[in-house]
Scaffold this motif. Structure first.
Motif, short mmCIF file in Angstrom:
data_model
loop_
_atom_site.label_atom_id
_atom_site.label_comp_id
_atom_site.label_asym_id
_atom_site.label_seq_id
_atom_site.Cartn_x
_atom_site.Cartn_y
_atom_site.Cartn_z
N ILE A 47 -5.29 2.62 5.28
CA ILE A 47 -6.23 2.05 4.31
C ILE A 47 -7.47 2.92 4.21
N LEU A 62 0.83 -1.21 0.00
CA LEU A 62 0.00 0.00 0.00
C LEU A 62 0.86 1.25 0.00
N GLY A 97 1.02 5.84 6.21
CA GLY A 97 1.57 4.62 5.62
C GLY A 97 3.04 4.42 5.97
#
Length: 163
Positions: A113, A37, A68
């Motif tokens: 996310i 990701l 992230g």
């Protein structure tokens, strides 16, 4: 060998080794997802359409990339921690700290996310309300699956053992 309340006959050192190996398996899954990701998020800024995003979406992107990066670093931290403490007889301490790092990493991964999903849905749907609603629902799903359900199972197991 001693019985330690887990139903296993193992020494404290054997238990620490088993728990550490189990944690490594858990964190491998999380690390892979976070790294993929994060890598994808890093590429988004180089897309031509990025410059046309509204300020809110660019700020959301920056916040999501930072989340992230921190999630990835937090999920990798147990490995670095182990590297520094290996062979010093501190595996129980390592397990305790690594458990907290993995938990923090999971929270950060869920937020990453959710931020990425919000950005994607705001762009794809071009409607903010639905994007916020769907992203909030996904975050609630993570909270339910990753926090509420395990705690409910734990409480149920404790009640069963007291009977």
């Amino acid at each position: 060998m001693t019985r330690n309340g887990t139903g296993r006959d193992e020494t404290p050192a054997e238990r620490a080794d088993r728990l550490w190996n189990e944690m490594l398996q858990e964190v491998r899954v999380c690390q892979t997802g976070a790294q993929i990701l994060f890598g994808f998020l890093l590429s988004v800024v180089f897309m031509p359409r990025f410059t046309t995003l509204p300020d809110f979406d660019r700020h959301l992107y920056v916040a999501t990339v930072v989340l992230g990066a921190v999630a990835t670093g937090t999920l990798i931290a147990p490995v670095a921690f182990h590297r520094l403490l290996a062979g010093r007889g501190m595996k129980p301490e390592l397990i305790r700290v690594a458990g907290h790092l993995i938990t923090a990493g999971l929270v950060l991964l869920a937020l990453t996310i959710t931020g990425a999903l919000l950005l994607l849905l705001r762009t794809a749907l071009q409607t903010s309300a639905v994007a916020w609603l769907l992203s909030g629902a996904v975050l609630a799903w993570f909270v339910g699956c990753w926090l509420v359900l395990p705690h409910a199972v734990l409480r149920h197991g404790e009640r069963q053992r007291r009977r």
